[in-house]
Scaffold this active site. Sequence first.
Site, PDB file in Angstrom:
ATOM      1  N   LYS A  41      12.202  -1.345   0.443  1.00  0.00           N
ATOM      2  CA  LYS A  41      10.670  -1.910   0.750  1.00  0.00           C
ATOM      3  C   LYS A  41      10.732  -2.980   1.586  1.00  0.00           C
ATOM      4  O   LYS A  41      11.666  -4.088   1.609  1.00  0.00           O
ATOM      5  CB  LYS A  41       9.974  -1.708  -0.576  1.00  0.00           C
ATOM      6  CG  LYS A  41       9.812  -0.127  -0.947  1.00  0.00           C
ATOM      7  CD  LYS A  41       8.691   0.139  -2.035  1.00  0.00           C
ATOM      8  CE  LYS A  41       8.803   1.472  -2.611  1.00  0.00           C
ATOM      9  NZ  LYS A  41       7.649   1.774  -3.684  1.00  0.00           N
TER      10      LYS A  41
ATOM     11  N   TYR B 120       2.546   8.540   1.760  1.00  0.00           N
ATOM     12  CA  TYR B 120       2.079   8.267   0.272  1.00  0.00           C
ATOM     13  C   TYR B 120       0.721   9.324  -0.052  1.00  0.00           C
ATOM     14  O   TYR B 120      -0.096   8.890  -0.745  1.00  0.00           O
ATOM     15  CB  TYR B 120       1.747   6.865  -0.222  1.00  0.00           C
ATOM     16  CG  TYR B 120       3.148   6.203  -0.293  1.00  0.00           C
ATOM     17  CD1 TYR B 120       3.811   6.513  -1.581  1.00  0.00           C
ATOM     18  CD2 TYR B 120       3.540   5.121   0.484  1.00  0.00           C
ATOM     19  CE1 TYR B 120       5.072   5.895  -1.871  1.00  0.00           C
ATOM     20  CE2 TYR B 120       4.668   4.454   0.127  1.00  0.00           C
ATOM     21  CZ  TYR B 120       5.257   4.822  -1.550  1.00  0.00           C
ATOM     22  OH  TYR B 120       6.348   4.098  -1.751  1.00  0.00           O
TER      23      TYR B 120
ATOM     24  N   ASN C  21       8.336  -3.079  -5.533  1.00  0.00           N
ATOM     25  CA  ASN C  21       9.403  -2.714  -6.332  1.00  0.00           C
ATOM     26  C   ASN C  21      10.654  -2.327  -5.632  1.00  0.00           C
ATOM     27  O   ASN C  21      11.630  -1.384  -6.234  1.00  0.00           O
ATOM     28  CB  ASN C  21       9.061  -1.673  -7.603  1.00  0.00           C
ATOM     29  CG  ASN C  21       8.394  -0.380  -6.684  1.00  0.00           C
ATOM     30  OD1 ASN C  21       8.568  -0.320  -5.612  1.00  0.00           O
ATOM     31  ND2 ASN C  21       8.058   0.564  -7.370  1.00  0.00           N
TER      32      ASN C  21
ATOM     33  N   HIS D 240      12.164   2.967  -2.715  1.00  0.00           N
ATOM     34  CA  HIS D 240      11.542   4.292  -3.129  1.00  0.00           C
ATOM     35  C   HIS D 240      12.681   5.226  -3.162  1.00  0.00           C
ATOM     36  O   HIS D 240      13.675   5.111  -2.428  1.00  0.00           O
ATOM     37  CB  HIS D 240      10.695   4.641  -1.829  1.00  0.00           C
ATOM     38  CG  HIS D 240      10.271   6.099  -1.959  1.00  0.00           C
ATOM     39  ND1 HIS D 240       9.358   6.715  -2.758  1.00  0.00           N
ATOM     40  CD2 HIS D 240      11.095   7.084  -1.130  1.00  0.00           C
ATOM     41  CE1 HIS D 240       9.543   8.143  -2.568  1.00  0.00           C
ATOM     42  NE2 HIS D 240      10.588   8.307  -1.621  1.00  0.00           N
TER      43      HIS D 240
ATOM     44  N   GLU E 136      10.769  14.442   2.900  1.00  0.00           N
ATOM     45  CA  GLU E 136      10.646  13.109   3.288  1.00  0.00           C
ATOM     46  C   GLU E 136      11.913  12.624   4.272  1.00  0.00           C
ATOM     47  O   GLU E 136      11.613  11.880   5.159  1.00  0.00           O
ATOM     48  CB  GLU E 136      11.077  12.260   1.761  1.00  0.00           C
ATOM     49  CG  GLU E 136       9.627  12.377   0.876  1.00  0.00           C
ATOM     50  CD  GLU E 136       9.839  11.555  -0.343  1.00  0.00           C
ATOM     51  OE1 GLU E 136      10.955  11.036  -0.777  1.00  0.00           O
ATOM     52  OE2 GLU E 136       8.874  11.561  -1.320  1.00  0.00           O
TER      53      GLU E 136
HETATM   54  N1  LIG Z   1       0.019   0.653 -10.856  1.00  0.00           N
HETATM   55  C1  LIG Z   1       0.465   0.442  -9.680  1.00  0.00           C
HETATM   56  N2  LIG Z   1      -0.206  -0.589  -8.979  1.00  0.00           N
HETATM   57  C2  LIG Z   1       0.329  -0.827  -7.681  1.00  0.00           C
HETATM   58  N3  LIG Z   1       1.255  -0.092  -7.232  1.00  0.00           N
HETATM   59  C3  LIG Z   1       1.657   0.929  -7.911  1.00  0.00           C
HETATM   60  C4  LIG Z   1       1.434   1.382  -8.990  1.00  0.00           C
HETATM   61  N4  LIG Z   1       2.077   2.584  -9.727  1.00  0.00           N
HETATM   62  C5  LIG Z   1       2.845   2.843  -8.553  1.00  0.00           C
HETATM   63  N5  LIG Z   1       2.520   1.827  -7.357  1.00  0.00           N
HETATM   64  C6  LIG Z   1       3.223   1.710  -6.150  1.00  0.00           C
HETATM   65  O1  LIG Z   1       3.270   3.203  -5.744  1.00  0.00           O
HETATM   66  C7  LIG Z   1       4.808   3.805  -5.404  1.00  0.00           C
HETATM   67  C8  LIG Z   1       4.742   5.307  -5.998  1.00  0.00           C
HETATM   68  O2  LIG Z   1       4.194   5.385  -7.225  1.00  0.00           O
HETATM   69  P1  LIG Z   1       5.156   6.549  -8.152  1.00  0.00           P
HETATM   70  O3  LIG Z   1       4.329   6.641  -9.358  1.00  0.00           O
HETATM   71  O4  LIG Z   1       5.486   7.663  -7.237  1.00  0.00           O
HETATM   72  O5  LIG Z   1       6.428   5.616  -8.751  1.00  0.00           O
HETATM   73  P2  LIG Z   1       7.955   6.032  -8.316  1.00  0.00           P
HETATM   74  O6  LIG Z   1       8.346   7.460  -8.021  1.00  0.00           O
HETATM   75  O7  LIG Z   1       8.620   5.406  -9.235  1.00  0.00           O
HETATM   76  O8  LIG Z   1       8.003   5.078  -6.800  1.00  0.00           O
HETATM   77  P3  LIG Z   1       8.520   5.895  -5.539  1.00  0.00           P
HETATM   78  O9  LIG Z   1       7.753   7.111  -5.066  1.00  0.00           O
HETATM   79  O10 LIG Z   1       8.218   4.533  -4.535  1.00  0.00           O
HETATM   80  O11 LIG Z   1      10.221   5.961  -5.560  1.00  0.00           O
HETATM   81  C9  LIG Z   1       5.301   2.905  -6.409  1.00  0.00           C
HETATM   82  O12 LIG Z   1       7.088   2.682  -6.074  1.00  0.00           O
HETATM   83  C10 LIG Z   1       4.755   1.574  -6.400  1.00  0.00           C
HETATM   84  O13 LIG Z   1       5.312   0.899  -5.162  1.00  0.00           O
END
Ligand SMILES: Nc1ncnc2c1ncn2[C@@H]1O[C@H](COP(=O)(O)OP(=O)(O)OP(=O)(O)O)[C@@H](O)[C@H]1O
Length: 140
Positions: free
Chosen positions: A11, A51, A114, A117, A128
């Site tokens: 990211k 997303y 974070n 992904h 994807e």
């Molecule tokens: N509470 C939040 N506030 C801000 N951003 C968030 C929050 N929760 C998730 N995100 C963002 O949205 C992305 C997708 O959320 P998801 O719950 O699918 O997490 P993940 O499966 O761990 O991550 P990813 O899908 O990116 O691998 C997260 O990686 C993060 O960048």
Amino acid sequence: MAVTRTFSIIKPDATRRNLTGAVTKMLEDAGLRVVASKRIQMTREQAEGFYAVHKERPFFGELVEFMISGPVVVQVLEGEDAVKRNRDVMGATNPADADEGTIRKTYAESIEANSVHGSDSDENAKIEIDFFFNEDELVG
Ligand SMILES: Nc1ncnc2c1ncn2[C@@H]1O[C@H](COP(=O)(O)OP(=O)(O)OP(=O)(O)O)[C@@H](O)[C@H]1O
């Protein structure tokens, strides 16, 4: 356990800090092979589409802005049980909850920024991968 593929994004928070190599090394050390990789600037339409499952979540707008705030590296990773292997080395979504030795514990700035992904199922990995790569880019 079968050799499978998953999809990864390094990211903008990580590309901005020149962590593409360091993150890729952690993926490779975890037993994942990079079979395709490219550095791109996502368009708003791509980020919103990618997303789309989160579009009702309160953080959706901010997440899209973050994902287009700089270049990302999209990758196809291959290995034994690749989806799980990748998610294990990524660590929890929130770096505060991530285990020691994971990418997010080591490098993530926040729950949003974070660093990586990773697909959460074989089915989503295929969707994807096809979202960002053409067949001829996936020769392996
Ligand atoms: N509470 C939040 N506030 C801000 N951003 C968030 C929050 N929760 C998730 N995100 C963002 O949205 C992305 C997708 O959320 P998801 O719950 O699918 O997490 P993940 O499966 O761990 O991550 P990813 O899908 O990116 O691998 C997260 O990686 C993060 O960048």
